[in-house]
Motif scaffolding. Structure first.
Motif, PDB file in Angstrom:
ATOM      1  N   GLY A  46       0.836  -1.207   0.000  1.00  0.00           N
ATOM      2  CA  GLY A  46       0.000   0.000   0.000  1.00  0.00           C
ATOM      3  C   GLY A  46       0.868   1.252   0.000  1.00  0.00           C
ATOM      4  N   CYS A 103       0.928   4.790   1.368  1.00  0.00           N
ATOM      5  CA  CYS A 103       0.231   5.429   2.484  1.00  0.00           C
ATOM      6  C   CYS A 103       0.589   6.909   2.532  1.00  0.00           C
ATOM      7  N   HIS A 128       5.155   0.228   4.315  1.00  0.00           N
ATOM      8  CA  HIS A 128       4.923  -0.481   5.582  1.00  0.00           C
ATOM      9  C   HIS A 128       3.623  -1.285   5.541  1.00  0.00           C
ATOM     10  N   GLU A 129       2.956  -1.308   4.373  1.00  0.00           N
ATOM     11  CA  GLU A 129       1.699  -2.064   4.245  1.00  0.00           C
ATOM     12  C   GLU A 129       1.961  -3.148   3.214  1.00  0.00           C
ATOM     13  N   TYR A 139       4.104  -4.331  10.763  1.00  0.00           N
ATOM     14  CA  TYR A 139       5.226  -3.454  10.429  1.00  0.00           C
ATOM     15  C   TYR A 139       6.130  -3.059  11.590  1.00  0.00           C
ATOM     16  N   ALA A 155      -2.706  -6.200   2.647  1.00  0.00           N
ATOM     17  CA  ALA A 155      -1.625  -5.211   2.791  1.00  0.00           C
ATOM     18  C   ALA A 155      -2.156  -3.935   3.435  1.00  0.00           C
ATOM     19  N   ILE A 156      -3.252  -3.386   2.920  1.00  0.00           N
ATOM     20  CA  ILE A 156      -3.713  -2.101   3.478  1.00  0.00           C
ATOM     21  C   ILE A 156      -4.278  -2.268   4.891  1.00  0.00           C
ATOM     22  N   MET A 163      -2.784  -3.677   7.242  1.00  0.00           N
ATOM     23  CA  MET A 163      -1.674  -3.659   8.189  1.00  0.00           C
ATOM     24  C   MET A 163      -1.420  -2.277   8.779  1.00  0.00           C
ATOM     25  N   CYS A 164      -2.166  -1.257   8.301  1.00  0.00           N
ATOM     26  CA  CYS A 164      -1.915   0.103   8.799  1.00  0.00           C
ATOM     27  C   CYS A 164      -3.162   0.658   9.465  1.00  0.00           C
ATOM     28  N   ALA A 211      -3.486  -6.638  14.180  1.00  0.00           N
ATOM     29  CA  ALA A 211      -3.369  -6.953  12.751  1.00  0.00           C
ATOM     30  C   ALA A 211      -3.943  -8.347  12.479  1.00  0.00           C
ATOM     31  N   ARG A 230      -7.383   4.294  -1.817  1.00  0.00           N
ATOM     32  CA  ARG A 230      -6.100   3.639  -1.546  1.00  0.00           C
ATOM     33  C   ARG A 230      -5.500   3.127  -2.851  1.00  0.00           C
TER      34      ARG A 230
END
Ligand SMILES: [Zn+2]
Ligand SMILES: [Zn+2]
Length: 342
Positions: A36, A38, A60-61, A86, A142-143, A145-146, A293, A337
């Motif tokens: 991702g 971000c 970080h994603e 992350y 992935a997205i 994770m944030c 997460a 996103r």
């Protein structure tokens, strides 16, 4: 391997050939399938927050497939689909051992303090690689994770229970994630506070009651809509003294006001009027933990969270394409996103 790196703060990211990562005993090497882009990455590029040694692959994603494992990691993990938590702690201190790795003295963030997912491969401790359920696609994992994980952590820190009412101040990525999660977890009425009518429309389409502070005092509007009670939980994702104040005033008896946004000025709190008279708790929320997460991924696997509509564009691992997305995040974009698919 190919990577898109921050080489100089304030300059566009550049494509670089980096050495293929080699796993230490407890590590896995993951082939990136989705990363991702971000808003924080735009801040790192601009120098608005500090980063580790350059050149640095941001990102970080991250989701991908385990390609190689260190000697202490079971070989059957090769080939598994994973998303990467992350925050990489030392794994050994009291905070890491109690599942509070965000507070490890040596914590490093992927794509900020060490190479992240704007690269063909990423190396992390095996414990940071969370299995992705079959029904969740890589870009969505992935997205999550944030902002999804952080919004879940905020609701947990605020002691959310099903049926409770929630006010979300600031409806960007974190705020929208909080609305989606609160809905999935069975919240009572949810109020969305923002000055952007586009964001309020999006929040309303998810079932939240829109409140525009440019039109009326947000706390008074929320109190009026809850029969003068106020909400059980309010979440501040804006980080200005005026929103902290509104957030606390919107909170009802024994409610919890959770502060998530970064802010570098003090906010006034009327201890008697606000805290004592209604026994309100004001709670700090910092990032999220691996558990959040993992649980966010489980909610998605259970069909309770639908995030695929949030991914409005996919781009290749190319510096011009990624820089253009980061420029858009800085200048205001219609994309929700964007995910890199190397
Ligand atoms: Zn992010
Ligand atoms: Zn530690």
């Amino acid at each position: 391997m190919k990577a898109v790196c921050l080489e100089k703060v304030g300059a566009p990211l550049a494509e670089r050939e980096l050495a293929d990562p080699v796993p230490a005993h407890n590590d896995v090497v993951v082939r990136t399938t989705a990363a991702g882009i971000c808003h924080s990455d735009a801040h790192y590029r601009a120098g608005a927050s500090s980063v580790g040694a350059l050149p640095l692959a941001l990102g970080h994603e991250v989701a991908g497939v385990v390609e190689q494992v260190g000697s202490n990691v079971p070989a059957n993990r090769v080939g598994t689909r994973v998303a990467l938590h992350y925050l990489v702690g030392c794994g050994d201190c009291e905070m890491c051992r109690s599942g509070r790795e965000a507070f490890c003295e040596h914590v490093e963030m992927l794509g900020k303090n060490r190479n992240g997912g704007y690269a063909q491969r990423v190396v992390v401790p095996a414990g940071n690689a969370i299995p992705v359920p079959d029904s969740v696609d890589d870009a969505v994992a992935a997205i999550m994770m944030c902002s999804t994980s952080t919004a879940l952590h905020a609701l947990r820190r605020a002691g959310f229970r099903p049926g409770e009412s929630v006010a979300v101040f600031g409806c960007g990525g974190l705020g929208m994630s909080a609305i989606l999660l609160a809905t999935a977890l069975g919240a009572g009425p949810i109020f969305a506070v923002d000055i952007s009518s586009a964001k309020l429309d999006r929040a309303a389409s998810l079932g939240a009651h829109p409140v525009n502070p440019n039109e009326h005092d947000a706390a008074n509007a929320i109190r009026a809509a809850t029969g003068r009670r106020g909400v059980d939980i309010s979440l501040d994702f804006v980080g200005r003294p005026v929103t902290v104040d509104a957030c606390i005033r919107a909170t009802g008896v024994q409610g919890r006001a959770a502060m998530v946004a970064l802010m570098d000025v003090p906010a006034p709190i009327y201890t008697y009027r606000d805290l004592i008279a209604r026994e309100i708790s004001v709670i700090g929320v910092s990032d999220h933990l691996k558990q959040d997460a993992e649980d966010a991924l489980s909610l998605a696997a259970d069909g309770l969270l639908h995030l695929s509509d949030m991914i409005t564009r996919r781009v290749p691992l190319s510096a011009p394409a990624i820089n253009q997305v980061l420029d858009g995040l800085e200048s205001g974009t219609t994309d929700v996103r964007v995910v890199i698919e190397p």
